[in-house]
Design a protein around this motif. Structure first.
Motif, PDB file in Angstrom:
ATOM      1  N   SER A 556      -0.744  -1.175 -10.165  1.00  0.00           N
ATOM      2  CA  SER A 556       0.143  -0.095 -10.610  1.00  0.00           C
ATOM      3  C   SER A 556       0.115   1.128  -9.707  1.00  0.00           C
ATOM      4  CB  SER A 556      -0.189   0.330 -12.059  1.00  0.00           C
ATOM      5  OG  SER A 556      -0.074  -0.771 -12.931  1.00  0.00           O
ATOM      6  N   GLN A 557      -0.539   1.046  -8.536  1.00  0.00           N
ATOM      7  CA  GLN A 557      -0.562   2.152  -7.591  1.00  0.00           C
ATOM      8  C   GLN A 557       0.312   1.785  -6.401  1.00  0.00           C
ATOM      9  OE1 GLN A 557      -2.094   5.095  -8.105  1.00  0.00           O
ATOM     10  NE2 GLN A 557      -2.813   4.391 -10.110  1.00  0.00           N
ATOM     11  N   ILE A 558       1.269   2.680  -6.070  1.00  0.00           N
ATOM     12  CA  ILE A 558       2.143   2.404  -4.942  1.00  0.00           C
ATOM     13  C   ILE A 558       1.349   2.497  -3.647  1.00  0.00           C
ATOM     14  CG2 ILE A 558       2.879   4.814  -4.666  1.00  0.00           C
ATOM     15  CD1 ILE A 558       5.697   3.671  -4.046  1.00  0.00           C
ATOM     16  N   ILE A 559       1.631   1.594  -2.702  1.00  0.00           N
ATOM     17  CA  ILE A 559       0.899   1.568  -1.434  1.00  0.00           C
ATOM     18  C   ILE A 559       1.897   1.740  -0.297  1.00  0.00           C
ATOM     19  CG2 ILE A 559      -0.943   0.114  -2.370  1.00  0.00           C
ATOM     20  CD1 ILE A 559       0.365  -2.242  -0.886  1.00  0.00           C
ATOM     21  N   THR A 560       1.444   2.358   0.744  1.00  0.00           N
ATOM     22  CA  THR A 560       2.260   2.549   1.955  1.00  0.00           C
ATOM     23  C   THR A 560       1.536   2.034   3.195  1.00  0.00           C
ATOM     24  OG1 THR A 560       1.371   4.805   2.188  1.00  0.00           O
ATOM     25  CG2 THR A 560       3.457   4.525   0.980  1.00  0.00           C
ATOM     26  N   GLU A 561       0.258   1.643   3.047  1.00  0.00           N
ATOM     27  CA  GLU A 561      -0.536   1.139   4.158  1.00  0.00           C
ATOM     28  C   GLU A 561      -1.142  -0.201   3.774  1.00  0.00           C
ATOM     29  OE1 GLU A 561      -3.429   4.098   4.976  1.00  0.00           O
ATOM     30  OE2 GLU A 561      -1.985   5.575   5.748  1.00  0.00           O
ATOM     31  N   PRO A 562      -1.626  -0.990   4.748  1.00  0.00           N
ATOM     32  CA  PRO A 562      -2.252  -2.288   4.433  1.00  0.00           C
ATOM     33  C   PRO A 562      -3.418  -2.132   3.469  1.00  0.00           C
ATOM     34  CG  PRO A 562      -1.802  -2.109   6.783  1.00  0.00           C
ATOM     35  CD  PRO A 562      -1.527  -0.756   6.213  1.00  0.00           C
ATOM     36  N   VAL A 563      -3.519  -3.054   2.543  1.00  0.00           N
ATOM     37  CA  VAL A 563      -4.556  -3.021   1.510  1.00  0.00           C
ATOM     38  C   VAL A 563      -5.229  -4.382   1.456  1.00  0.00           C
ATOM     39  CG1 VAL A 563      -5.009  -2.808  -0.957  1.00  0.00           C
ATOM     40  CG2 VAL A 563      -3.407  -1.253   0.143  1.00  0.00           C
ATOM     41  N   LEU A 564      -6.558  -4.394   1.388  1.00  0.00           N
ATOM     42  CA  LEU A 564      -7.319  -5.628   1.233  1.00  0.00           C
ATOM     43  C   LEU A 564      -7.288  -6.031  -0.240  1.00  0.00           C
ATOM     44  CD1 LEU A 564      -9.233  -7.775   2.460  1.00  0.00           C
ATOM     45  CD2 LEU A 564     -11.136  -6.250   1.862  1.00  0.00           C
ATOM     46  N   LEU A 565      -6.796  -7.227  -0.522  1.00  0.00           N
ATOM     47  CA  LEU A 565      -6.645  -7.679  -1.903  1.00  0.00           C
ATOM     48  C   LEU A 565      -7.958  -8.205  -2.439  1.00  0.00           C
ATOM     49  CD1 LEU A 565      -3.206  -9.526  -1.656  1.00  0.00           C
ATOM     50  CD2 LEU A 565      -3.667  -7.172  -2.368  1.00  0.00           C
ATOM     51  N   LYS A 566      -8.209  -7.940  -3.706  1.00  0.00           N
ATOM     52  CA  LYS A 566      -9.404  -8.397  -4.397  1.00  0.00           C
ATOM     53  C   LYS A 566      -9.007  -9.349  -5.511  1.00  0.00           C
ATOM     54  CE  LYS A 566     -10.441  -4.251  -5.622  1.00  0.00           C
ATOM     55  NZ  LYS A 566      -9.283  -3.585  -5.051  1.00  0.00           N
ATOM     56  N   HIS A 567      -9.944 -10.128  -5.955  1.00  0.00           N
ATOM     57  CA  HIS A 567      -9.685 -11.071  -7.037  1.00  0.00           C
ATOM     58  C   HIS A 567      -9.265 -10.322  -8.304  1.00  0.00           C
ATOM     59  CE1 HIS A 567     -10.124 -14.700  -9.463  1.00  0.00           C
ATOM     60  NE2 HIS A 567     -10.690 -13.921 -10.374  1.00  0.00           N
ATOM     61  N   GLY A 568      -8.138 -10.748  -8.889  1.00  0.00           N
ATOM     62  CA  GLY A 568      -7.652 -10.131 -10.123  1.00  0.00           C
ATOM     63  C   GLY A 568      -6.672  -9.010  -9.904  1.00  0.00           C
ATOM     64  N   ASP A 569      -6.365  -8.662  -8.640  1.00  0.00           N
ATOM     65  CA  ASP A 569      -5.416  -7.587  -8.382  1.00  0.00           C
ATOM     66  C   ASP A 569      -4.019  -7.961  -8.888  1.00  0.00           C
ATOM     67  OD1 ASP A 569      -7.221  -5.913  -7.277  1.00  0.00           O
ATOM     68  OD2 ASP A 569      -6.713  -6.339  -5.186  1.00  0.00           O
ATOM     69  N   LYS A 570      -3.332  -6.982  -9.479  1.00  0.00           N
ATOM     70  CA  LYS A 570      -1.955  -7.146  -9.912  1.00  0.00           C
ATOM     71  C   LYS A 570      -1.037  -6.620  -8.804  1.00  0.00           C
ATOM     72  CE  LYS A 570      -3.208  -8.557 -14.010  1.00  0.00           C
ATOM     73  NZ  LYS A 570      -3.033  -9.947 -14.433  1.00  0.00           N
ATOM     74  N   ILE A 571      -0.148  -7.479  -8.326  1.00  0.00           N
ATOM     75  CA  ILE A 571       0.710  -7.140  -7.195  1.00  0.00           C
ATOM     76  C   ILE A 571       2.155  -7.145  -7.669  1.00  0.00           C
ATOM     77  CG2 ILE A 571       1.401  -7.773  -4.851  1.00  0.00           C
ATOM     78  CD1 ILE A 571      -1.264  -9.336  -4.687  1.00  0.00           C
ATOM     79  N   GLN A 572       2.899  -6.118  -7.299  1.00  0.00           N
ATOM     80  CA  GLN A 572       4.322  -6.040  -7.633  1.00  0.00           C
ATOM     81  C   GLN A 572       5.109  -5.715  -6.379  1.00  0.00           C
ATOM     82  OE1 GLN A 572       5.329  -3.429 -10.846  1.00  0.00           O
ATOM     83  NE2 GLN A 572       7.520  -3.526 -10.449  1.00  0.00           N
TER      84      GLN A 572
END
Length: 632
Positions: A556-572
């Protein structure tokens, strides 16, 4: 039980004002048919003019007081109206049905006189109805052991606001009563006073009090014009013991005196201040009532037409439904889109059941025979003619438990009679019937099983064709495995199936353009960019990188830079494409041993980890979020 609204027309004589203005009679009647002379074509040549010279309307009853040949005076006409229509209302109420009687017409045509009579008068529809009701109660046999209870309320709707006419009127009193709707009993007025009456004198005193409190004013057409709609509601309860069981039926009778429609006074001056506003509200509610009647009449006609052709088309419709389900026209499809504007006016909202529901309804339309009111008279007659087409479905208002017990008892009696008939038959004949019944039942079961098997096969074929069209595989099918050893994108269908899409090592793009590539996944939604974002997979680390201006969210946080994904992350991605990222147990252990545990923040149980064993995947939550074009 279906019941059409029964409609009557009453024609009053020409009054002194109309005679002085030189008006002439343009109404004639024959039996129950009313004929209206068209004043717009009088004196014009008939050649080339296709307009009707005389318009004819037929109703259930007609009371012509303007005819020179009429031998019925006004008082006798009041009693005749009750004999024809009031007895129907009374009979419906005693049988347990809801009933309604309302008067409609132009100002000064005799609506209030028909329903309420002159002040303190007992020769009117309402008074005659109540006299007959109490006479029936007094004459009811004692052995029937029926207890009657009568409640009355009286309200008016003035400028779309509701006021209790039986309460003591106070100076500057506000119209604060609210209309609410009960899920079972329909619309009602909150805090409206109700009085229990025991004889005719009590109820007549309440009616006189309400008429005195009613809002009236002098207008261009009538010196004592009613400026509000008045509704008298009577609740009749009948309690008794039937077959050693308590039984109660409750009937509601609405007696409605509508305010008359009237054009604005052409010689308006300060003395008539407020009449324009009152007339606007009156006309608004009457127009809404007309719209409701028109839609209800249209619905009734459509229902009649569909019912008349259903039997002849039932066989063909069943075949069409199997081959072309989108072509079959459901009997209710035509009427489903008809909007009935009950809530556009307080009047129509309160009369919702009376107009198109659980009620036996009657209407009397009052008209003037004067030539100068030709337009208003024609409008009223058309109004009444449309109302004749409305079909209500009244039912007896009794306790559901009592009705169920009565029906069950009737069924038991029927079964006892059938059993008695069976005992008289020979044993051989009984065995023959039993064998035949068993054979028919087994054959029916076999047919049902064959139909279910055919439906299951069709369902599997449709799912397979749909998956093939999108270029996807079902886990467990040839060429796929339930758990993959590489990163996957898992597409969840509504029926529980999961479809896998392999995420290649390296970079996978997401966007709106169809690039027909193993490393491109198409997203859905108008807010998705052609190249929306990409995912990099390298040595078990998964990074999401949005493009400039792309809407991407992680937890639920908007991103503008590359992010390392973790187990259980919600992606939209965009607004319609939502995923859940799951890390395999092998990768989690590898990253944990590498000192990256704080970066992963693994928040899953061992059960969740084992469930996602040997998988790096994105699980799609919305089944209609995106389409893929994997090459097999």
């Amino acid at each position: 039980m279906a019941s059409n609204i029964r409609v009557a027309v009453r024609v009053r004589p020409l009054n002194k004002k109309e005679r002085e203005a030189g008006a002439r009679n343009i109404i004639s009647s024959t039996g129950n048919t009313v004929s209206l002379t068209n004043v717009n074509v009088e004196g014009q040549a008939e050649y080339g003019d296709h307009r009707e010279r005389v318009k004819h309307f037929t109703f259930d009853y007609c009371y012509d007081g303007a005819s020179e040949h009429s031998d019925t005076d006004m008082v006798a006409c009041q009693e005749l109206i009750y004999q024809d229509m009031g007895t129907e209302v009374l009979q419906a109420a005693l049988e347990g049905y809801n009933a309604c009687m309302f008067a409609y017409g132009q100002t000064g045509t005799g609506k209030t006189y028909t329903m309420m009579g002159y002040p303190k008068s007992t020769i009117c529809f309402v008074s005659l109805l109540f006299q007959a009701l109490f006479s029936h109660i007094e004459e009811s046999p004692v052995e029937d052991n029926v207890t009657f209870r009568i409640e009355i309320s009286f309200l008016e709707i003035y400028n779309e606001r509701v006021r209790d006419l039986l309460q003591t009127r106070r100076r500057k009193e506000r119209y604060t009563l609210k209309v609410r709707e009960h899920p079972k009993h329909g619309p009602y007025v909150k805090d409206l006073s109700k009085y229990v009456v025991k004889d005719f004198s009590e109820i007549q005193a309440l009616i006189d009090r309400g008429n005195e409190n009613r809002t009236t004013a002098s207008t261009h057409m009538h010196k004592h014009s009613s400026r509000s709609h008045a509704i008298v509601t009577v609740n009749l309860s009948q309690a008794k013991f039937e077959d050693n069981l308590p039984s109660e039926i409750i009937s509601k009778v609405n007696l409605v005196d509508l305010a008359g429609s009237e054009r604005a006074d052409p010689s308006y001056h300060s003395e008539y201040k407020g009449r324009i506003k009152e007339g606007a509200y009156i006309n608004k509610s009457l127009v809404t009532l007309g719209n409701v009647i028109s839609v209800l009449a249209q619905r009734s006609l459509l229902n009649f037409s569909t019912e008349s052709i259903t039997s002849s088309q039932s066989a063909r419709s069943s075949v069409d439904f199997l081959e072309f389900p989108h072509r079959v026209n459901s009997p209710t499809r035509r009427t489903r889109g008809l909007y009935i504007p009950y809530r556009d006016s307080v009047l129509t909202w309160l009369l919702k059941d009376s107009l198109g529901g659980n009620s036996k309804t009657l209407m009397i339309a009052t008209i003037s025979p004067a030539s100068q009111y030709y337009g208003d008279t024609l409008s009223t007659l058309r109004y009444a003619q449309r109302a004749k087409s409305i079909v209500n479905k009244p039912k007896i208002n009794e306790d559901d438990n009592v009705r169920l017990i009565r029906e069950l008892r009737a069924q038991i009696e029927m079964l006892k009679r059938e059993l008695e008939k069976a005992r008289k038959l020979s044993p051989h004949y009984i065995r023959t019937i039993s064998t035949s019944f068993s054979q028919e039942e087994s054959e029916s079961n076999r047919r049902k099983e064959a139909i279910l098997e055919e439906i299951e096969i069709k369902k599997e074929q449709v799912v397979a064709e749909w998956l093939k069209k999108l270029g996807m595989q079902v886990p467990g099918s040839p060429g796929s495995s339930l758990y993959a050893t590489t990163s996957n994108l898992v597409f969840c269908l509504e029926n529980g199936l999961k479809v896998q899409h392999e995420l290649k090592e390296g970079r996978t793009f997401f966007g709106r353009d169809d690039q027909q590539s193993d490393h491109f996944k198409e997203l859905m939604g108008s807010d998705v960019l052609p190249n929306h974002c990409h995912i990099d997979s390298e040595d078990g680390e998964i990074r999401l990188s949005p493009e400039v201006g792309a809407l991407c969210y992680v937890n639920s946080q908007i991103i503008t830079e590359p992010v390392l994904l973790k187990h259980g992350d919600k992606i939209q991605m965009g607004k319609l494409n939502t995923f859940t990222f799951q890390q395999t147990q092998e990768i989690i252990e590898k990253l944990t041993n590498s000192g990256l545990e704080s970066r992963l923040s693994v928040q899953c149980s061992s059960e969740d980890v084992s469930r996602s064993s040997s998988m790096n995947d994105l699980t799609m939550v919305s089944s209609s979020s995106f389409k893929t074009y994997d090459q097999k």
